[in-house]
Design a protein around this motif. Sequence first.
Motif, mmCIF file in Angstrom:
data_model
loop_
_atom_site.group_PDB
_atom_site.id
_atom_site.type_symbol
_atom_site.label_atom_id
_atom_site.label_comp_id
_atom_site.label_asym_id
_atom_site.label_seq_id
_atom_site.Cartn_x
_atom_site.Cartn_y
_atom_site.Cartn_z
ATOM 1 N N GLN A 153 1.103 -1.144 0.394
ATOM 2 C CA GLN A 153 -0.226 -0.229 0.151
ATOM 3 C C GLN A 153 0.799 1.116 0.086
ATOM 4 O O GLN A 153 0.666 1.855 -1.008
ATOM 5 C CB GLN A 153 -0.949 -0.042 1.366
ATOM 6 C CG GLN A 153 -1.802 1.331 1.339
ATOM 7 C CD GLN A 153 -2.582 1.189 2.714
ATOM 8 O OE1 GLN A 153 -2.873 0.049 3.258
ATOM 9 N NE2 GLN A 153 -3.686 2.399 2.394
ATOM 10 N N CYS A 154 2.127 1.337 1.011
ATOM 11 C CA CYS A 154 2.320 2.603 1.443
ATOM 12 C C CYS A 154 3.727 2.476 1.441
ATOM 13 O O CYS A 154 3.754 1.174 2.398
ATOM 14 C CB CYS A 154 2.003 3.649 2.042
ATOM 15 S SG CYS A 154 0.311 4.580 1.874
ATOM 16 N N TYR A 156 8.101 3.470 2.980
ATOM 17 C CA TYR A 156 8.230 5.176 4.275
ATOM 18 C C TYR A 156 10.431 4.336 3.832
ATOM 19 O O TYR A 156 10.132 2.953 4.157
ATOM 20 C CB TYR A 156 7.729 4.952 4.954
ATOM 21 C CG TYR A 156 6.110 4.648 5.310
ATOM 22 C CD1 TYR A 156 5.835 6.679 5.005
ATOM 23 C CD2 TYR A 156 5.132 3.927 4.988
ATOM 24 C CE1 TYR A 156 4.557 6.876 5.134
ATOM 25 C CE2 TYR A 156 4.276 4.486 5.064
ATOM 26 C CZ TYR A 156 4.016 5.614 4.649
ATOM 27 O OH TYR A 156 1.692 6.006 5.000
ATOM 28 N N CYS A 190 -0.117 5.183 -3.145
ATOM 29 C CA CYS A 190 0.042 6.474 -2.476
ATOM 30 C C CYS A 190 1.732 6.743 -2.341
ATOM 31 O O CYS A 190 2.597 5.641 -3.673
ATOM 32 C CB CYS A 190 0.146 6.519 -1.093
ATOM 33 S SG CYS A 190 1.388 5.231 -0.046
ATOM 34 N N GLN A 202 7.273 12.955 0.763
ATOM 35 C CA GLN A 202 6.932 12.337 -0.484
ATOM 36 C C GLN A 202 7.661 11.841 -1.846
ATOM 37 O O GLN A 202 7.987 14.126 -1.983
ATOM 38 C CB GLN A 202 5.176 12.315 -0.619
ATOM 39 C CG GLN A 202 4.653 12.138 0.859
ATOM 40 C CD GLN A 202 3.078 12.496 0.580
ATOM 41 O OE1 GLN A 202 2.717 13.482 0.380
ATOM 42 N NE2 GLN A 202 2.414 11.316 1.178
#
Length: 206
Positions: A153-154, A156, A190, A202
């Motif tokens: 999903q995302c 980091y 994302c 981001q």
Amino acid sequence: MLEKAGQAARAIQGLNTLERALTGAELDLVEATLKACVAQANADINEAYQQRDGGFRFKNGKFPNDAECKKIVSFTASGEKVTLARELGRLKHAAAFACLKARLPPDLRENFTIEPRYKPDPEVNGVALTNKGVETLNPDFVVHGTRNATDVQCVYDLKFPCFSDHKLDPFTSSGVEAQLKAYQDLSRRCPAAIISPAGLFQYGIP
């Protein structure tokens, strides 16, 4: 009849849980926790390093200056030099990971993985998990579908810039933008992001 209906409802609920991605509110909570844990790890390790055996006091007493960041503090088993910047980064990552495991709610723990490693998987037009490889991607923290780390999903990556030029904008560090661009290929849901003590940055968003 009511018992069977209840069993069916529980089965549907279990299926939804299995396939569920995080909601916007849950993702906001994860990102807030990421930022809090990174900031805490940064401050705690800066303080702890100055007090531990083999450490030293920073000139300003709070964080190292650029000259201190370049100082050689140890060597790897193969004889490679380890700078203070690298050593603090290692310690801060470990502290941040421990914080995340402790602070993120139990009901979200099946929706994230710390330091997964991915390799391209042409057979499914996606990625698969692996343990090694030079052509692999190894982000620090991935949010994904429940119990499915390949349903990304995302993504980091945690950064703890030591040098003053990079603290306010970690994208100025060498190789960081290329790293985030590669991580972006893991998910289109994302923007891939950096979490540093200065906040969230981001990829592709000024």
